[in-house]
Design a protein around this motif. Structure first.
Motif, mmCIF file in Angstrom:
data_model
loop_
_atom_site.group_PDB
_atom_site.id
_atom_site.type_symbol
_atom_site.label_atom_id
_atom_site.label_comp_id
_atom_site.label_asym_id
_atom_site.label_seq_id
_atom_site.Cartn_x
_atom_site.Cartn_y
_atom_site.Cartn_z
ATOM 1 N N ASN A 10 0.697 -1.100 -0.329
ATOM 2 C CA ASN A 10 0.245 0.233 0.326
ATOM 3 C C ASN A 10 1.129 1.237 0.257
ATOM 4 O OD1 ASN A 10 -2.958 -0.924 0.474
ATOM 5 N ND2 ASN A 10 -2.261 -2.226 2.214
ATOM 6 N N THR A 11 0.176 2.088 -0.240
ATOM 7 C CA THR A 11 1.024 4.005 -0.230
ATOM 8 C C THR A 11 0.878 3.771 1.455
ATOM 9 O OG1 THR A 11 -1.245 4.919 -0.396
ATOM 10 C CG2 THR A 11 0.355 4.032 -2.105
ATOM 11 N N VAL A 12 2.239 4.864 1.585
ATOM 12 C CA VAL A 12 2.041 6.094 2.858
ATOM 13 C C VAL A 12 0.410 6.569 2.842
ATOM 14 C CG1 VAL A 12 2.463 7.727 3.270
ATOM 15 C CG2 VAL A 12 4.526 6.297 2.638
ATOM 16 N N THR A 13 -0.566 6.921 1.798
ATOM 17 C CA THR A 13 -1.473 7.159 2.369
ATOM 18 C C THR A 13 -2.594 6.868 2.748
ATOM 19 O OG1 THR A 13 -0.443 9.553 0.837
ATOM 20 C CG2 THR A 13 -3.522 9.009 0.663
ATOM 21 N N LEU A 14 -2.534 5.136 2.072
ATOM 22 C CA LEU A 14 -3.794 4.462 2.157
ATOM 23 C C LEU A 14 -3.083 4.062 3.840
ATOM 24 C CD1 LEU A 14 -3.938 2.331 -1.645
ATOM 25 C CD2 LEU A 14 -5.660 4.034 0.320
ATOM 26 N N ALA A 15 -1.267 3.541 4.044
ATOM 27 C CA ALA A 15 -1.718 2.972 5.439
ATOM 28 C C ALA A 15 -1.504 3.793 6.465
ATOM 29 C CB ALA A 15 -0.105 3.446 5.040
ATOM 30 N N ALA A 16 -1.589 5.338 6.255
ATOM 31 C CA ALA A 16 -1.981 6.402 7.023
ATOM 32 C C ALA A 16 -3.417 6.238 8.141
ATOM 33 C CB ALA A 16 -1.305 7.442 6.609
ATOM 34 N N ARG A 17 -3.947 6.278 6.405
ATOM 35 C CA ARG A 17 -5.553 6.518 6.890
ATOM 36 C C ARG A 17 -6.234 5.557 7.302
ATOM 37 N NH1 ARG A 17 -7.687 6.982 1.687
ATOM 38 N NH2 ARG A 17 -6.466 9.494 0.998
ATOM 39 N N ALA A 18 -5.191 4.539 6.452
ATOM 40 C CA ALA A 18 -5.758 3.387 7.518
ATOM 41 C C ALA A 18 -5.409 3.104 8.868
ATOM 42 C CB ALA A 18 -4.899 2.240 7.002
ATOM 43 N N ILE A 19 -5.087 3.292 9.447
ATOM 44 C CA ILE A 19 -4.165 3.765 10.979
ATOM 45 C C ILE A 19 -4.825 5.078 11.878
ATOM 46 C CG2 ILE A 19 -2.287 2.119 11.279
ATOM 47 C CD1 ILE A 19 -0.853 4.616 12.085
ATOM 48 N N GLY A 20 -5.719 6.216 10.631
ATOM 49 C CA GLY A 20 -6.219 6.936 11.559
ATOM 50 C C GLY A 20 -5.313 8.339 11.493
ATOM 51 N N VAL A 21 -4.029 8.749 11.114
ATOM 52 C CA VAL A 21 -3.183 9.417 10.549
ATOM 53 C C VAL A 21 -3.306 10.191 9.587
ATOM 54 C CG1 VAL A 21 -2.016 8.818 12.956
ATOM 55 C CG2 VAL A 21 -0.954 7.729 10.761
ATOM 56 N N SER A 22 -2.680 11.610 9.544
ATOM 57 C CA SER A 22 -2.431 12.425 8.289
ATOM 58 C C SER A 22 -0.995 11.294 8.122
ATOM 59 C CB SER A 22 -2.489 13.267 9.072
ATOM 60 O OG SER A 22 -0.873 13.980 9.158
ATOM 61 N N ARG A 23 -0.959 11.355 6.182
ATOM 62 C CA ARG A 23 0.645 10.999 5.516
ATOM 63 C C ARG A 23 1.605 12.308 6.552
ATOM 64 N NH1 ARG A 23 2.536 13.167 0.712
ATOM 65 N NH2 ARG A 23 3.996 11.654 -0.461
ATOM 66 N N GLN A 24 1.459 13.698 6.363
ATOM 67 C CA GLN A 24 2.379 14.144 6.902
ATOM 68 C C GLN A 24 2.940 13.735 8.620
ATOM 69 O OE1 GLN A 24 -0.435 15.172 5.528
ATOM 70 N NE2 GLN A 24 0.115 16.293 3.204
ATOM 71 N N ALA A 25 1.686 13.734 9.867
ATOM 72 C CA ALA A 25 2.063 12.811 10.338
ATOM 73 C C ALA A 25 3.123 11.543 10.338
ATOM 74 C CB ALA A 25 1.359 12.490 10.934
ATOM 75 N N ALA A 26 2.698 10.883 9.198
ATOM 76 C CA ALA A 26 3.658 9.325 9.553
ATOM 77 C C ALA A 26 5.296 10.440 8.925
ATOM 78 C CB ALA A 26 2.650 8.591 8.072
ATOM 79 N N TYR A 27 5.122 11.254 7.841
ATOM 80 C CA TYR A 27 6.858 11.375 7.501
ATOM 81 C C TYR A 27 7.077 11.975 8.749
ATOM 82 C CZ TYR A 27 6.141 9.901 2.867
ATOM 83 O OH TYR A 27 6.085 8.733 1.696
ATOM 84 N N GLN A 28 6.545 12.718 9.405
ATOM 85 C CA GLN A 28 7.333 13.543 10.529
ATOM 86 C C GLN A 28 7.740 12.465 11.819
ATOM 87 O OE1 GLN A 28 4.111 16.402 11.513
ATOM 88 N NE2 GLN A 28 4.868 18.210 10.685
ATOM 89 N N TYR A 29 6.675 11.835 11.953
ATOM 90 C CA TYR A 29 7.448 11.206 12.965
ATOM 91 C C TYR A 29 8.602 10.041 12.065
ATOM 92 C CZ TYR A 29 7.395 6.824 16.313
ATOM 93 O OH TYR A 29 7.512 6.115 17.963
#
Length: 81
Positions: A10-29
């Motif tokens: 899956n893409t980062v966007t889909l993975a982030a959405r699946a866990i309820g965070v933004s794509r930007q939050a995932a990249y910041q982490y």
């Protein structure tokens, strides 16, 4: 869970959405945690292999065009235009 979604191709966007965070939050982490960055990179590689395996299966059973593209990618000296 995020990394499992990435490892499934899956893409980062889909993975982030699946866990309820933004794509930007995932990249910041990712940018702030070296261990997570390495695990992310590994999950991406695993996801690519998952997609490649599916492409190989489809190329063998149902897609001449995909088979052509894969041969050109793997042996360009033999199968180039």
């Amino acid at each position: 869970m995020f990394l499992l979604f990435l490892a499934e191709g899956n893409t980062v966007t889909l993975a982030a959405r699946a866990i309820g965070v933004s794509r930007q939050a995932a990249y910041q982490y990712r940018d702030n945690d070296d261990d997570f960055r390495q695990a992310w990179d590994n999950a991406i590689e695993e996801g690519i292999e998952t997609l490649e395996n599916e492409a190989i299966s489809r190329a063998k059973t149902s897609s001449d065009l995909l088979l052509i593209f894969m041969l050109k990618a793997k042996k360009p000296d033999v199968y180039r235009e």
